[in-house]
Design a protein around this motif. Structure first.
Motif, PDB file in Angstrom:
ATOM      1  N   SER A 106     155.209  23.848 -27.222  1.00  0.00           N
ATOM      2  CA  SER A 106     156.106  24.445 -26.223  1.00  0.00           C
ATOM      3  C   SER A 106     157.507  23.862 -26.320  1.00  0.00           C
ATOM      4  O   SER A 106     158.390  24.239 -25.544  1.00  0.00           O
ATOM      5  CB  SER A 106     155.546  24.199 -24.814  1.00  0.00           C
ATOM      6  OG  SER A 106     155.485  22.806 -24.532  1.00  0.00           O
ATOM      7  N   GLN A 107     157.716  22.954 -27.256  1.00  0.00           N
ATOM      8  CA  GLN A 107     159.016  22.324 -27.436  1.00  0.00           C
ATOM      9  C   GLN A 107     160.013  23.345 -27.957  1.00  0.00           C
ATOM     10  O   GLN A 107     159.914  23.798 -29.097  1.00  0.00           O
ATOM     11  CB  GLN A 107     158.887  21.149 -28.407  1.00  0.00           C
ATOM     12  CG  GLN A 107     160.175  20.400 -28.675  1.00  0.00           C
ATOM     13  CD  GLN A 107     159.947  19.204 -29.586  1.00  0.00           C
ATOM     14  OE1 GLN A 107     159.069  18.386 -29.325  1.00  0.00           O
ATOM     15  NE2 GLN A 107     160.723  19.109 -30.655  1.00  0.00           N
ATOM     16  N   VAL A 108     160.974  23.709 -27.126  1.00  0.00           N
ATOM     17  CA  VAL A 108     161.953  24.730 -27.496  1.00  0.00           C
ATOM     18  C   VAL A 108     162.959  24.182 -28.500  1.00  0.00           C
ATOM     19  O   VAL A 108     163.329  24.863 -29.460  1.00  0.00           O
ATOM     20  CB  VAL A 108     162.678  25.258 -26.244  1.00  0.00           C
ATOM     21  CG1 VAL A 108     163.744  26.266 -26.629  1.00  0.00           C
ATOM     22  CG2 VAL A 108     161.684  25.877 -25.277  1.00  0.00           C
ATOM     23  N   GLU A 109     163.400  22.969 -28.296  1.00  0.00           N
ATOM     24  CA  GLU A 109     164.380  22.347 -29.171  1.00  0.00           C
ATOM     25  C   GLU A 109     163.769  22.103 -30.550  1.00  0.00           C
ATOM     26  O   GLU A 109     162.675  21.542 -30.671  1.00  0.00           O
ATOM     27  CB  GLU A 109     164.862  21.020 -28.568  1.00  0.00           C
ATOM     28  CG  GLU A 109     165.919  20.314 -29.395  1.00  0.00           C
ATOM     29  CD  GLU A 109     167.143  21.178 -29.602  1.00  0.00           C
ATOM     30  OE1 GLU A 109     167.510  21.381 -30.776  1.00  0.00           O
ATOM     31  OE2 GLU A 109     167.719  21.646 -28.606  1.00  0.00           O
ATOM     32  N   THR A 110     164.457  22.530 -31.601  1.00  0.00           N
ATOM     33  CA  THR A 110     163.909  22.414 -32.955  1.00  0.00           C
ATOM     34  C   THR A 110     164.630  21.390 -33.824  1.00  0.00           C
ATOM     35  O   THR A 110     164.327  21.255 -35.003  1.00  0.00           O
ATOM     36  CB  THR A 110     163.962  23.783 -33.669  1.00  0.00           C
ATOM     37  OG1 THR A 110     165.328  24.232 -33.726  1.00  0.00           O
ATOM     38  CG2 THR A 110     163.100  24.803 -32.941  1.00  0.00           C
ATOM     39  N   THR A 111     165.570  20.652 -33.247  1.00  0.00           N
ATOM     40  CA  THR A 111     166.274  19.646 -34.045  1.00  0.00           C
ATOM     41  C   THR A 111     165.355  18.466 -34.364  1.00  0.00           C
ATOM     42  O   THR A 111     165.594  17.733 -35.320  1.00  0.00           O
ATOM     43  CB  THR A 111     167.511  19.133 -33.290  1.00  0.00           C
ATOM     44  OG1 THR A 111     167.128  18.667 -31.984  1.00  0.00           O
ATOM     45  CG2 THR A 111     168.537  20.250 -33.153  1.00  0.00           C
ATOM     46  N   GLU A 112     164.311  18.268 -33.549  1.00  0.00           N
ATOM     47  CA  GLU A 112     163.333  17.217 -33.803  1.00  0.00           C
ATOM     48  C   GLU A 112     161.950  17.838 -33.919  1.00  0.00           C
ATOM     49  O   GLU A 112     161.596  18.741 -33.160  1.00  0.00           O
ATOM     50  CB  GLU A 112     163.334  16.182 -32.667  1.00  0.00           C
ATOM     51  CG  GLU A 112     164.629  15.385 -32.559  1.00  0.00           C
ATOM     52  CD  GLU A 112     164.529  14.304 -31.495  1.00  0.00           C
ATOM     53  OE1 GLU A 112     163.417  14.115 -30.938  1.00  0.00           O
ATOM     54  OE2 GLU A 112     165.552  13.671 -31.220  1.00  0.00           O
ATOM     55  N   GLU A 113     161.162  17.352 -34.872  1.00  0.00           N
ATOM     56  CA  GLU A 113     159.812  17.863 -35.040  1.00  0.00           C
ATOM     57  C   GLU A 113     158.924  17.375 -33.892  1.00  0.00           C
ATOM     58  O   GLU A 113     159.090  16.268 -33.407  1.00  0.00           O
ATOM     59  CB  GLU A 113     159.228  17.399 -36.383  1.00  0.00           C
ATOM     60  CG  GLU A 113     159.976  17.941 -37.582  1.00  0.00           C
ATOM     61  CD  GLU A 113     159.356  17.486 -38.887  1.00  0.00           C
ATOM     62  OE1 GLU A 113     158.520  16.553 -38.851  1.00  0.00           O
ATOM     63  OE2 GLU A 113     159.699  18.050 -39.938  1.00  0.00           O
ATOM     64  N   PRO A 114     157.980  18.198 -33.452  1.00  0.00           N
ATOM     65  CA  PRO A 114     157.104  17.805 -32.345  1.00  0.00           C
ATOM     66  C   PRO A 114     156.091  16.760 -32.790  1.00  0.00           C
ATOM     67  O   PRO A 114     155.758  16.653 -33.974  1.00  0.00           O
ATOM     68  CB  PRO A 114     156.413  19.122 -31.979  1.00  0.00           C
ATOM     69  CG  PRO A 114     156.380  19.873 -33.268  1.00  0.00           C
ATOM     70  CD  PRO A 114     157.665  19.545 -33.979  1.00  0.00           C
TER      71      PRO A 114
END
Length: 235
Positions: A106-114
């Motif tokens: 559900s992590q919207v931000e994609t600059t960091e991998e989940p």
């Protein structure tokens, strides 16, 4: 862990509807993800008789790769991709793909991998890449629309039912299968193009259906349904 691709999970689950089931041609059971020259990725699936393709403008693929061929997805993974909310009460936002597994997050931000099992991770499922070549799907793309007055081709109704499911999955709108399906026959005896009558999907989704062999039907209506002479005169 190293991720090699990222796509919209709803798009992935919807297009997966066009995959073959247990076909010996293993690449037809898989999902093809390739780089789009204008940005994002294309998600393409075919069972050899019909095809679904989607442009995901926010998708990503490892710069070292031109494409990824992901093997059959489990029901658990597809369900997680289409769930309204995960354990964190947030909707799925990204499907991250690695060589040995895939992660719905559900992590919207994609600059960091989940994180593999972090708070935003809805499901981590084992998946495998297919070592093979996906069919050259652009070869079946029609170049011209049908202009002659010809009967519409005969189509496999099961494939239209699949496109109806895809329309509902992509739009979240059950009424009219996601807003309605547009069918247009290409020139000659070629394929039929499928698009959705939906403002967000009309230029993102593409379906292709190969027509069936069928005996010609000479009349528009069966004889018993044809209007009588007096009806035609009244009309």
């Amino acid at each position: 862990m190293t991720f090699i691709a990222r796509v919209n999970p709803k798009y992935f689950a919807a297009i997966h509807q066009c995959a073959a089931k247990g076909d010996v041609r293993y690449y037809l059971n898989a999902v093809h993800i390739e780089r789009h020259p204008s940005g994002g990725v294309l998600i393409v699936v075919t069972n050899g008789h019909f095809m679904g393709a989607m442009h995901d403008p926010d998708g990503w693929i490892d710069p070292a790769r031109e494409s990824v061929l992901l093997g059959s997805a489990s029901k658990r993974l597809l369900s997680a991709c289409t769930a309204r909310r995960g354990a964190d009460h947030e909707p799925p936002a990204q499907l991250w793909i690695a060589e040995k597994f895939s992660l719905v997050s559900s992590q919207v931000e994609t600059t960091e991998e989940p994180e593999l099992f972090g708070e935003t991770s809805h499901l981590t499922e084992k998946t495998e890449l297919v070592d093979g070549v996906f069919p050259s799907w652009r070869k079946v793309m029609p170049s011209k629309r049908r202009t002659q007055v010809e009967p519409f081709p005969c189509l496999n109704g099961e494939y239209l039912e699949v496109f109806n499911k895809i329309g509902v999955l992509l739009s979240g709108q059950k009424q009219f299968g996601g807003g309605g399906i547009r069918l247009e026959a290409s020139e000659g005896k070629g394929s039929v193009v499928v698009r959705f009558n939906h403002h967000e999907l009309v230029d993102r989704f593409l379906g292709i259906v190969m027509p069936m062999h069928a005996d010609p039907v000479e009349s528009l209506l069966p004889e018993w349904a044809a209007p009588k002479d007096e009806d035609q005169k009244a009309a």
